[in-house]
Design a protein around this motif. Structure first.
Motif, PDB file in Angstrom:
ATOM      1  N   ASN A  46     -78.238 -68.465  24.588  1.00 40.63           N
ATOM      2  CA  ASN A  46     -77.914 -67.854  25.874  1.00 40.63           C
ATOM      3  C   ASN A  46     -78.103 -68.816  27.037  1.00 40.63           C
ATOM      4  O   ASN A  46     -78.083 -68.416  28.200  1.00 40.63           O
ATOM      5  N   VAL A  47     -78.312 -70.089  26.701  1.00 39.26           N
ATOM      6  CA  VAL A  47     -78.430 -71.155  27.687  1.00 39.26           C
ATOM      7  C   VAL A  47     -77.571 -72.316  27.200  1.00 39.26           C
ATOM      8  O   VAL A  47     -77.634 -72.694  26.028  1.00 39.26           O
ATOM      9  N   ASP A  48     -76.763 -72.872  28.082  1.00 36.33           N
ATOM     10  CA  ASP A  48     -75.950 -74.037  27.726  1.00 36.33           C
ATOM     11  C   ASP A  48     -76.837 -75.271  27.796  1.00 36.33           C
ATOM     12  O   ASP A  48     -76.902 -75.983  28.802  1.00 36.33           O
ATOM     13  N   ASP A  49     -77.560 -75.500  26.713  1.00 42.01           N
ATOM     14  CA  ASP A  49     -78.573 -76.558  26.669  1.00 42.01           C
ATOM     15  C   ASP A  49     -78.303 -77.456  25.470  1.00 42.01           C
ATOM     16  O   ASP A  49     -78.403 -77.001  24.317  1.00 42.01           O
ATOM     17  N   LEU A  64     -74.601 -70.440  14.075  1.00 46.40           N
ATOM     18  CA  LEU A  64     -73.737 -69.346  14.501  1.00 46.40           C
ATOM     19  C   LEU A  64     -74.480 -68.585  15.586  1.00 46.40           C
ATOM     20  O   LEU A  64     -75.472 -67.906  15.323  1.00 46.40           O
ATOM     21  N   SER A  65     -74.006 -68.719  16.826  1.00 40.90           N
ATOM     22  CA  SER A  65     -74.596 -68.001  17.945  1.00 40.90           C
ATOM     23  C   SER A  65     -73.865 -66.680  18.107  1.00 40.90           C
ATOM     24  O   SER A  65     -72.630 -66.645  18.170  1.00 40.90           O
ATOM     25  N   ILE A  66     -74.629 -65.602  18.187  1.00 42.38           N
ATOM     26  CA  ILE A  66     -74.051 -64.257  18.179  1.00 42.38           C
ATOM     27  C   ILE A  66     -74.184 -63.627  19.560  1.00 42.38           C
ATOM     28  O   ILE A  66     -75.297 -63.438  20.066  1.00 42.38           O
ATOM     29  N   ASN A  67     -73.054 -63.305  20.167  1.00 41.01           N
ATOM     30  CA  ASN A  67     -73.062 -62.566  21.427  1.00 41.01           C
ATOM     31  C   ASN A  67     -73.375 -61.102  21.133  1.00 41.01           C
ATOM     32  O   ASN A  67     -72.868 -60.532  20.164  1.00 41.01           O
ATOM     33  N   VAL A  68     -74.190 -60.503  21.985  1.00 39.03           N
ATOM     34  CA  VAL A  68     -74.602 -59.120  21.748  1.00 39.03           C
ATOM     35  C   VAL A  68     -74.846 -58.433  23.090  1.00 39.03           C
ATOM     36  O   VAL A  68     -75.355 -59.048  24.036  1.00 39.03           O
ATOM     37  N   ASP A  69     -74.496 -57.166  23.159  1.00 36.16           N
ATOM     38  CA  ASP A  69     -74.609 -56.379  24.389  1.00 36.16           C
ATOM     39  C   ASP A  69     -76.035 -55.850  24.526  1.00 36.16           C
ATOM     40  O   ASP A  69     -76.299 -54.659  24.458  1.00 36.16           O
ATOM     41  N   TYR A  70     -76.967 -56.791  24.728  1.00 35.13           N
ATOM     42  CA  TYR A  70     -78.401 -56.508  24.781  1.00 35.13           C
ATOM     43  C   TYR A  70     -78.852 -56.626  26.235  1.00 35.13           C
ATOM     44  O   TYR A  70     -78.615 -57.658  26.876  1.00 35.13           O
ATOM     45  N   PRO A  71     -79.481 -55.624  26.802  1.00 32.55           N
ATOM     46  CA  PRO A  71     -79.800 -55.648  28.223  1.00 32.55           C
ATOM     47  C   PRO A  71     -80.709 -56.784  28.664  1.00 32.55           C
ATOM     48  O   PRO A  71     -80.702 -57.165  29.830  1.00 32.55           O
ATOM     49  N   ALA A  80     -70.339 -65.295  26.526  1.00 38.46           N
ATOM     50  CA  ALA A  80     -69.095 -65.853  25.986  1.00 38.46           C
ATOM     51  C   ALA A  80     -68.822 -67.236  26.561  1.00 38.46           C
ATOM     52  O   ALA A  80     -68.440 -68.162  25.834  1.00 38.46           O
ATOM     53  N   LYS A  81     -69.022 -67.407  27.874  1.00 37.06           N
ATOM     54  CA  LYS A  81     -68.774 -68.711  28.503  1.00 37.06           C
ATOM     55  C   LYS A  81     -69.705 -69.775  27.947  1.00 37.06           C
ATOM     56  O   LYS A  81     -69.289 -70.913  27.699  1.00 37.06           O
ATOM     57  N   ILE A  82     -70.974 -69.405  27.757  1.00 39.87           N
ATOM     58  CA  ILE A  82     -71.943 -70.356  27.203  1.00 39.87           C
ATOM     59  C   ILE A  82     -71.547 -70.759  25.788  1.00 39.87           C
ATOM     60  O   ILE A  82     -71.555 -71.946  25.430  1.00 39.87           O
ATOM     61  N   MET A  86     -70.521 -74.562  24.517  1.00 37.60           N
ATOM     62  CA  MET A  86     -71.275 -75.287  23.490  1.00 37.60           C
ATOM     63  C   MET A  86     -70.394 -75.615  22.293  1.00 37.60           C
ATOM     64  O   MET A  86     -70.526 -76.683  21.685  1.00 37.60           O
ATOM     65  N   ARG A  87     -69.479 -74.708  21.966  1.00 37.18           N
ATOM     66  CA  ARG A  87     -68.543 -75.007  20.882  1.00 37.18           C
ATOM     67  C   ARG A  87     -67.636 -76.178  21.247  1.00 37.18           C
ATOM     68  O   ARG A  87     -67.327 -77.019  20.398  1.00 37.18           O
TER      69      ARG A  87
END
Length: 370
Positions: A46-49, A64-71, A80-82, A86-87
């Motif tokens: 969740n950080v572009d590092d 495999l980085s997983i996007n998730v609708d977590y508050p 998604a942008k991050i 990174m990809r």
């Protein structure tokens, strides 16, 4: 005294050597860790590092980085942008899974919006789609009714995912410890997580769906979509029993599971019966993906992300987690495990089994080439 001829002596030495040799394939050592190809099929970048990618490459990991609708995570669009950034830096080592929002579920246009989200992410390189535990535990439809994963209103979206050739990563329910009092939980990491997340601690919410109801809904969903490749995240929330997990895998040939954030639950079981847990891994060696749930999120003292850096140095923490898991799965060495307040002896899985769990299965399941 009877003399032994040279051929007889050599034969005798060979027989002794054969009896003394270890049976079955050799196992890896700790020294093999960095040189073996590996794949962590469940992280959250969740950080572009670039440091996360650097330590992954050094340790031999694809991610495999997983996007998730977590508050507690950044908004989905930011995740998604991050992931896309990174990809773009390293498409060989970095992959990502997308997710759709549940906002407006059941209202006109929701299905089309979800499908557009999936298609846009696929065009930018996504290799899978994630559905989260908010389905069944939090999300409600436009009429205010709780939504479960086996709701037929998901059918069109799931057919769309299947038609695109994308697997689904499904995190449903919580560890069974979530429904137990704190002092009856089997691991310290579950105890600390649910103490910090009372909204997800179902023992405090008896009015909410039971563990059994959520697992039954998930199982109906998996059976409802036999052509959809499904990854049951976090050991399919059956982390408490390899017997139950075996039954799930036997019943659903389209499913695999990942190990993310559930290693300590396994260690409780292997401390009770190591050979049973080891036999499970050997039997289901084609159906298990290595994963950690390592989470690199923006610094925020108020955030309660599931696995924040304990040391303040995320790359170092990632390396430590990966090496500890390797010691447990790949070697027979023991190590202290704070989450179970005991030492855990390693499973010492054969090299071919490790190669599948750590790399080959993920590459095949997520249909990666090259």
């Amino acid at each position: 005294m009877r003399r032994i001829g040279k051929l007889g002596l050599l034969a005798g030495i060979a027989l002794v050597s054969a009896c003394a040799a270890p049976k079955g394939p050799e196992t890896y050592t700790e020294a093999d860790f960095a040189r073996v190809a590996k794949f962590d099929a469940h992280v959250h970048a969740n950080v572009d590092d670039p440091r996360f990618l650097e330590v992954a490459r050094r340790d031999g990991f694809e991610l495999l980085s997983i996007n998730v609708d977590y508050p507690d995570f950044p908004p989905l669009a930011e995740q998604a942008k991050i992931a896309e950034a990174m990809r773009a830096v390293d498409p060989k080592y970095f992959h990502f899974a997308t997710a759709f929002s549940m906002e407006g579920f059941g209202a006109p246009g929701w299905t089309e919006r979800a499908e557009r989200t999936i298609d846009a992410a696929l065009a930018r390189g996504a290799v899978a789609v994630k559905v989260w535990k908010n389905i069944g535990m939090v999300a409600k439809d436009a009429a205010g009714k709780r939504v479960f994963l086996d709701d037929p209103r998901f059918d069109d979206v799931m057919a769309h995912i299947e038609e695109r050739g994308m697997p689904l990563i499904a995190h449903q329910a919580e560890p069974k410890n979530c429904w137990l009092p704190l002092d009856q939980m089997t691991t310290e990491n579950d105890r600390s997580y649910f103490r910090a997340h009372p909204e997800y601690y179902m023992y405090l919410h008896p009015e909410e769906p039971s563990y059994e109801a959520l697992i039954a809904a998930r199982d109906r969903f998996v059976a409802r979509h036999p052509g959809l490749a499904i990854d049951g995240a976090h050991m399919a929330s059956l982390e408490w029993s390899v017997d139950e997990l075996a039954r799930f895998l036997d019943a659903h040939p389209n499913a695999v599971v990942d190990l993310a954030a559930r290693m300590s639950n396994l260690q409780v079981q292997s401390n009770a019966d190591l050979e049973k847990v080891r036999a499970f891994f050997v039997k289901y060696q084609d159906r298990i993906l290595y994963g950690t749930d390592l989470t690199d999120s923006p610094p925020d003292p108020a955030a309660r992300a599931q696995n924040p850096p304990a040391t303040g140095d995320f790359p170092r923490e990632a390396d430590a987690v990966w090496r500890a898991d390797w010691r447990y799965l790949a070697t027979s060495l023991s190590q202290p495990v704070a989450a179970i307040k005991a030492d855990a002896k390693g499973l010492g899985l054969p090299k071919p089994v490790i190669d599948k769990i750590y790399w080959k299965n993920a590459r095949r399941f997520f249909r990666l080439k090259g």
